[in-house]
Design a protein around this motif. Structure first.
Motif, mmCIF file in Angstrom:
data_model
loop_
_atom_site.group_PDB
_atom_site.id
_atom_site.type_symbol
_atom_site.label_atom_id
_atom_site.label_comp_id
_atom_site.label_asym_id
_atom_site.label_seq_id
_atom_site.Cartn_x
_atom_site.Cartn_y
_atom_site.Cartn_z
ATOM 1 N N UNK A 1 26.345 1.728 50.089
ATOM 2 C CA UNK A 1 26.285 3.221 49.436
ATOM 3 C C UNK A 1 24.780 3.418 50.502
ATOM 4 N N UNK A 2 23.908 2.833 50.493
ATOM 5 C CA UNK A 2 22.447 2.948 50.992
ATOM 6 C C UNK A 2 22.567 3.098 52.407
ATOM 7 N N UNK A 3 23.487 1.829 52.789
ATOM 8 C CA UNK A 3 22.787 1.295 54.591
ATOM 9 C C UNK A 3 24.189 3.309 54.764
ATOM 10 N N UNK A 4 25.424 3.699 54.364
ATOM 11 C CA UNK A 4 26.325 3.969 55.161
ATOM 12 C C UNK A 4 25.762 5.238 55.120
ATOM 13 N N UNK A 5 25.026 5.590 54.323
ATOM 14 C CA UNK A 5 23.876 7.041 53.747
ATOM 15 C C UNK A 5 23.034 6.749 55.180
ATOM 16 N N UNK B 1 14.625 8.005 54.637
ATOM 17 C CA UNK B 1 15.288 6.080 53.809
ATOM 18 C C UNK B 1 15.113 7.299 52.313
ATOM 19 N N UNK B 2 14.420 7.455 52.005
ATOM 20 C CA UNK B 2 14.101 8.985 51.220
ATOM 21 C C UNK B 2 15.893 9.560 51.068
ATOM 22 N N UNK B 3 15.602 10.604 51.988
ATOM 23 C CA UNK B 3 17.286 11.259 52.084
ATOM 24 C C UNK B 3 18.657 10.259 51.503
ATOM 25 N N UNK B 4 17.934 9.419 52.684
ATOM 26 C CA UNK B 4 19.141 7.820 52.463
ATOM 27 C C UNK B 4 19.720 7.852 50.966
#
Length: 308
Positions: free
Chosen positions: A261-265, A34-37
């Protein structure tokens, strides 16, 4: 009573059957997925505006005076978001389609330069994330940038194709009265968009890790990530219309964009984790990444002291 339940054959069978999936969840958690995302989402955000300028500018040049097609593409993008923030999004898209069309040569040159700079950092961030997921050595400085430039130009080809493909069903639906033909058009558009999205993730998983990859090792994560993204694109507008209508104006647009963008990542990270765990058989760290590094440093310091 509790010990009896844990000792039953049913419990042991369930435990054995679910072990791979529990280890997979542990890998996601201990790798700081999650941090990497969040890191990738931030780099996506910084690369988004210059990328949008150049992409919409190129589309404006390609489409030329086809006002109907330009408006259809605009509406498809705008309708993804709640009506209350459409004005903010419409300003950005109009800037790209209109101003870039009239000042194409100068603006596109600057757009290309800023896009390259922003996207290089994005792909380097993805490279660092995959380095952690696959437990591999980092690339040398120059190799990172050469790879990033190559992937950047591949994305410049793929993303406009994805935008145009997603717009085709809406364009032809206005020309087709037959329900069956209209459904076939939407279905073809969905499959085309799914294929291009799969290709986008496949390029990331195949080219970016600093190791030799094969299609056999990357196809599953790519198709799962592509399918998840397509479903996310379908249901995300309903979600924000139902639960995020109170977010309005520029602030609302920023919050929804960052969430998207977070969910895409995270979808991209999830696909990489699937490939690494189920196809490369890379096991989870025994503890979270920070704690694991701390223990490695302590062991290294102890060995250094003993050596001296």
């Amino acid at each position: 009573m509790e010990s009896r339940i844990f000792n039953t054959n049913l419990y042991q069978n369930v435990k054995n059957e679910t072990k791979p999936y529990r280890l997979f969840i542990q890998k996601i958690k201990n790798d700081w997925s999650f941090t990497l995302s969040g890191m990738i989402a931030f780099n996506l955000l910084t690369a988004l505006l210059p990328m949008a300028i150049i992409l919409f500018g190129i589309l404006g040049l390609i489409l030329g005076n086809n006002i109907n097609l330009q408006n259809q593409i605009k509406m498809n993008i705008i309708n993804t978001f709640p009506p209350k923030i459409n004005d903010s999004l419409n300003e950005i898209i109009n800037l790209a389609f209109e101003k870039l069309y009239y000042d194409a040569k100068i603006i596109l040159i600057f757009g290309i330069l800023f896009s390259i700079i922003g996207c290089l950092r994005l792909f380097i961030a993805i490279d660092k994330c995959l380095t952690i997921i696959y437990r591999i050595e980092e690339r040398k400085f120059l190799k990172k940038y050469f790879l990033s430039i190559k992937i950047f130009f591949l994305f410049l080809i793929l993303i406009p194709l994805m935008i145009i493909t997603s717009s085709i069903p809406s364009i032809f639906s206005n020309m087709i009265s037959n329900i069956g033909s209209r459904f076939s058009t939407y279905f073809f558009g969905f499959l085309s968009s799914l294929f291009l999205t799969f290709l986008l993730f496949e390029i990331i998983y195949f080219l970016i890790p600093n190791k030799k990859m094969t299609f056999k090792q990357t196809w599953c994560g790519a198709i799962i990530a592509a399918s998840a993204l397509q479903l996310f694109m379908i249901f995300f507008p309903f979600y924000i219309r139902k639960y995020m209508m109170s977010y309005t104006g520029q602030i609302g647009f920023s919050i929804i964009l960052i969430l998207f963008l977070f969910y895409f990542a995270f979808i991209m990270i999830l696909g990489a984790q699937i490939n690494a765990f189920f196809f490369e058989h890379i096991q989870p760290l025994p503890v979270s990444l920070g704690t694991f590094i701390n223990k490695l440093v302590q062991d290294y310091n102890m060995k250094t002291i003993e050596h001296h």
